[in-house]
Design a protein around this motif. Structure first.
Motif, PDB file in Angstrom:
ATOM      1  N   TYR A 181       0.820  -1.218   0.000  1.00  0.00           N
ATOM      2  CA  TYR A 181       0.000   0.000   0.000  1.00  0.00           C
ATOM      3  C   TYR A 181       0.854   1.269   0.000  1.00  0.00           C
ATOM      4  CZ  TYR A 181      -3.679  -3.316   0.885  1.00  0.00           C
ATOM      5  OH  TYR A 181      -4.552  -4.370   0.768  1.00  0.00           O
ATOM      6  N   ARG A 182       2.114   1.105  -0.383  1.00  0.00           N
ATOM      7  CA  ARG A 182       3.036   2.230  -0.500  1.00  0.00           C
ATOM      8  C   ARG A 182       3.481   2.354  -1.952  1.00  0.00           C
ATOM      9  NH1 ARG A 182       6.269   0.615   5.056  1.00  0.00           N
ATOM     10  NH2 ARG A 182       4.739   1.520   6.507  1.00  0.00           N
ATOM     11  N   ARG A 217     -10.649   3.316   0.749  1.00  0.00           N
ATOM     12  CA  ARG A 217     -10.354   3.150   2.170  1.00  0.00           C
ATOM     13  C   ARG A 217      -8.975   3.724   2.490  1.00  0.00           C
ATOM     14  NH1 ARG A 217     -11.148  -3.049   3.281  1.00  0.00           N
ATOM     15  NH2 ARG A 217     -10.867  -3.282   1.016  1.00  0.00           N
ATOM     16  N   PRO A 218      -8.886   4.745   3.355  1.00  0.00           N
ATOM     17  CA  PRO A 218      -7.596   5.380   3.636  1.00  0.00           C
ATOM     18  C   PRO A 218      -6.694   4.563   4.556  1.00  0.00           C
ATOM     19  CG  PRO A 218      -9.303   6.406   4.951  1.00  0.00           C
ATOM     20  CD  PRO A 218      -9.997   5.448   4.030  1.00  0.00           C
ATOM     21  N   THR A 219      -7.244   3.573   5.242  1.00  0.00           N
ATOM     22  CA  THR A 219      -6.430   2.745   6.128  1.00  0.00           C
ATOM     23  C   THR A 219      -6.789   1.276   5.939  1.00  0.00           C
ATOM     24  OG1 THR A 219      -8.007   2.883   7.972  1.00  0.00           O
ATOM     25  CG2 THR A 219      -6.274   4.570   7.877  1.00  0.00           C
ATOM     26  N   ARG A 220      -5.875   0.406   6.342  1.00  0.00           N
ATOM     27  CA  ARG A 220      -6.087  -1.048   6.331  1.00  0.00           C
ATOM     28  C   ARG A 220      -5.635  -1.604   7.679  1.00  0.00           C
ATOM     29  NH1 ARG A 220      -7.834  -3.489   1.123  1.00  0.00           N
ATOM     30  NH2 ARG A 220      -8.261  -1.599  -0.097  1.00  0.00           N
ATOM     31  N   VAL A 221      -5.980  -2.871   7.939  1.00  0.00           N
ATOM     32  CA  VAL A 221      -5.642  -3.516   9.207  1.00  0.00           C
ATOM     33  C   VAL A 221      -4.960  -4.848   8.923  1.00  0.00           C
ATOM     34  CG1 VAL A 221      -6.545  -4.494  11.348  1.00  0.00           C
ATOM     35  CG2 VAL A 221      -7.567  -2.418  10.400  1.00  0.00           C
ATOM     36  N   VAL A 222      -3.797  -5.081   9.548  1.00  0.00           N
ATOM     37  CA  VAL A 222      -3.092  -6.352   9.409  1.00  0.00           C
ATOM     38  C   VAL A 222      -3.993  -7.465   9.939  1.00  0.00           C
ATOM     39  CG1 VAL A 222      -1.049  -7.680  10.046  1.00  0.00           C
ATOM     40  CG2 VAL A 222      -0.867  -5.206   9.672  1.00  0.00           C
ATOM     41  N   GLY A 223      -4.192  -8.509   9.133  1.00  0.00           N
ATOM     42  CA  GLY A 223      -5.149  -9.538   9.507  1.00  0.00           C
ATOM     43  C   GLY A 223      -4.569 -10.821  10.037  1.00  0.00           C
ATOM     44  N   SER A 224      -3.236 -10.989  10.012  1.00  0.00           N
ATOM     45  CA  SER A 224      -2.642 -12.238  10.487  1.00  0.00           C
ATOM     46  C   SER A 224      -1.256 -11.985  11.057  1.00  0.00           C
ATOM     47  CB  SER A 224      -2.557 -13.257   9.346  1.00  0.00           C
ATOM     48  OG  SER A 224      -1.658 -12.809   8.347  1.00  0.00           O
ATOM     49  N   GLU A 235      -1.313   4.585   0.744  1.00  0.00           N
ATOM     50  CA  GLU A 235      -0.701   5.689   0.011  1.00  0.00           C
ATOM     51  C   GLU A 235      -0.851   5.573  -1.503  1.00  0.00           C
ATOM     52  OE1 GLU A 235       3.360   6.211   1.274  1.00  0.00           O
ATOM     53  OE2 GLU A 235       2.889   5.541   3.309  1.00  0.00           O
ATOM     54  N   VAL A 236      -1.554   4.529  -1.984  1.00  0.00           N
ATOM     55  CA  VAL A 236      -1.660   4.302  -3.429  1.00  0.00           C
ATOM     56  C   VAL A 236      -3.108   4.020  -3.817  1.00  0.00           C
ATOM     57  CG1 VAL A 236       0.696   3.410  -3.645  1.00  0.00           C
ATOM     58  CG2 VAL A 236      -1.179   1.834  -3.129  1.00  0.00           C
ATOM     59  N   GLU A 237      -3.375   4.056  -5.119  1.00  0.00           N
ATOM     60  CA  GLU A 237      -4.689   3.714  -5.632  1.00  0.00           C
ATOM     61  C   GLU A 237      -4.951   2.226  -5.421  1.00  0.00           C
ATOM     62  OE1 GLU A 237      -2.329   5.320  -7.195  1.00  0.00           O
ATOM     63  OE2 GLU A 237      -3.083   7.141  -8.146  1.00  0.00           O
ATOM     64  N   THR A 238      -6.135   1.896  -4.917  1.00  0.00           N
ATOM     65  CA  THR A 238      -6.445   0.495  -4.633  1.00  0.00           C
ATOM     66  C   THR A 238      -7.501  -0.086  -5.578  1.00  0.00           C
ATOM     67  OG1 THR A 238      -7.936   1.282  -2.908  1.00  0.00           O
ATOM     68  CG2 THR A 238      -5.741   0.545  -2.224  1.00  0.00           C
ATOM     69  N   HIS A 239      -8.007   0.713  -6.500  1.00  0.00           N
ATOM     70  CA  HIS A 239      -8.879   0.208  -7.566  1.00  0.00           C
ATOM     71  C   HIS A 239      -8.524   0.972  -8.836  1.00  0.00           C
ATOM     72  CE1 HIS A 239     -12.579  -1.717  -9.173  1.00  0.00           C
ATOM     73  NE2 HIS A 239     -12.565  -0.659  -9.971  1.00  0.00           N
ATOM     74  N   VAL A 240      -8.095   0.231  -9.860  1.00  0.00           N
ATOM     75  CA  VAL A 240      -7.663   0.848 -11.117  1.00  0.00           C
ATOM     76  C   VAL A 240      -8.341   0.132 -12.280  1.00  0.00           C
ATOM     77  CG1 VAL A 240      -5.709   1.448 -12.593  1.00  0.00           C
ATOM     78  CG2 VAL A 240      -5.401   1.369 -10.105  1.00  0.00           C
ATOM     79  N   THR A 241      -8.913   0.899 -13.175  1.00  0.00           N
ATOM     80  CA  THR A 241      -9.515   0.322 -14.373  1.00  0.00           C
ATOM     81  C   THR A 241      -9.112   1.149 -15.586  1.00  0.00           C
ATOM     82  OG1 THR A 241     -11.608  -0.376 -15.396  1.00  0.00           O
ATOM     83  CG2 THR A 241     -11.653   1.663 -14.132  1.00  0.00           C
ATOM     84  N   GLY A 242      -8.945   0.490 -16.714  1.00  0.00           N
ATOM     85  CA  GLY A 242      -8.523   1.217 -17.906  1.00  0.00           C
ATOM     86  C   GLY A 242      -8.715   0.421 -19.174  1.00  0.00           C
TER      87      GLY A 242
END
Length: 378
Positions: A181-182, A217-224, A235-242
């Motif tokens: 996410y960076r 979503r501006p934040t995420r949570v470590v799941g494991s 810090e980056v785009e999390t859905h991209v279409t083109g």
């Protein structure tokens, strides 16, 4: 792991490319399991910023020793540096390897930016060494069988393609997911290389793109793992279409997302003037290929007709070693990886500007892998 090559014999037999591995993360295990089966490769050294982790990995590979990264770049018994570090470090490690006179093969992407990647390729050209880059999944029977169908004209002239990779995000399973996410990460730069390398292998290079992107979503949570429950920023785009316009005229629709909980979309499909082609997951080496012909009433499976059989990560390195010995281009090469990175960067620029962007680079479509091909495997 199969038979091993004696270190003294390896030093004498230059048909064996001696490999030094930098970075012992999650993906390294797949390489370290595959390479001992490939007779034109030999792992001689393993390095990581965590010396204990490097030592543990080296202990499981006959003939390998653990060293510090700087020692590996200068080692006389290392011909190629296998760069398995995080994306943000890809360019720096590649430059250090090249400065040490080594060939380099890295995990994708080639670098975090095309500016960094260009310097890597220019440095390698001056030093007279080769640059290779993942993914090598396209060398397996799945994508290569699909390519053989297209090259034979079995669905006519390709008109369009679709490529979808949708997931909720890697933080659900990865114990240290922040780098996804960076800068250098995100669904496009993380998973896009598999899909774009496959599309370029099938349909040729891309000349123009349009796109849109979002970060819901501006934040995420470590799941494991031990840090489960830890929140971190995105810090980056999390859905991209083109849409990608290939030089041959075909239009590919691409969706890369860390925002979709579930989907029933095809991995890749190609549509031609005489039929359609279903292509397997480009993050794997094999898989079924199906064709729907204009005169048919249902899909039919295509027999295997190209690609390295039983391939796994590391076959791109073996293909580089083979090509080096034969004096021909290797398939998972730096120019292809640069073009893939340029397409991704152009797509993000198009999403930001709202205008189409001409891709500044191009590349040769790599040579097809013939049916039943195998590198030298023990």
């Amino acid at each position: 792991m199969g038979d091993t090559v004696n270190a003294d014999d390896t030093a004498k037999d230059r048909s064996v490319l001696r490999v030094g591995v930098v970075g012992v993360g999650n993906i390294s295990g797949q390489y370290l399991q595959a390479i001992p089966r490939l007779t034109n490769l030999k792992v001689t050294a393993i390095a990581d910023l965590d010396a204990e982790r490097a030592a543990k990995a080296a202990a499981e590979v006959p003939g390998a020793r653990s060293v510090k990264p700087d020692e590996l770049y200068a080692a006389e018994d290392v011909d190629l540096v296998l760069n398995l570090t995080i994306p943000a470090a890809h360019a720096e490690v590649a430059q250090l390897a090249i400065a040490g006179g080594k060939h380099v093969y890295g995990e994708k992407p080639l670098a975090a930016t095309t500016a960094e990647a260009r310097v890597v390729l220019e440095s390698a050209e001056r030093a007279g060494v080769r640059v290779g880059c993942a993914p090598d999944t396209v060398l397996g029977t799945g994508i290569q069988t699909a390519r053989a169908v297209l090259d034979a004209g079995d669905i006519g002239v390709p008109v369009a393609a679709t490529a979808f990779m949708v997931t909720p995000g890697h933080e659900r399973w990865h114990p240290a997911p922040e780098f996804y996410y960076r800068p250098g990460g995100g669904p496009l730069l993380d998973m896009g290389p598999y899909y774009l390398t496959a599309l370029i292998t099938l349909l040729g290079p891309v000349k123009r793109v349009v796109g849109m992107s979002s970060t819901p979503r501006p934040t995420r949570v470590v799941g494991s793992g031990p840090r489960a429950g830890t929140e971190f920023g995105v810090e980056v785009e999390t859905h991209v279409t083109g849409v990608l316009e290939h030089e041959g005229g075909a239009l590919s629709t691409l969706v890369m997302s860390f925002e979709v909980w579930a989907g029933q979309l095809p991995r890749i499909e190609v549509y031609g003037t005489g039929g359609s082609l279903e292509v397997p997951d480009p993050n794997g080496f094999d898989g079924e290929v199906s064709i729907f012909r204009a005169e048919a009433k249902e899909w039919e499976q295509v027999p295997e007709s190209g690609g390295y059989r039983d391939a796994s990560r590391g076959y791109g390195v073996s293909d580089l070693a083979r090509a080096l010995g034969e004096g021909v281009p290797h398939r998972a090469n730096g120019q292809l990886a640069f073009h893939v990175l340029d397409v991704m960067e152009s797509l993000l620029a198009a999403a930001k500007s709202g205008e189409s962007v001409t891709v500044g680079s191009t590349c040769e479509r790599p040579a097809a892998v013939p049916a039943a091909a195998r590198p030298e495997v023990r």
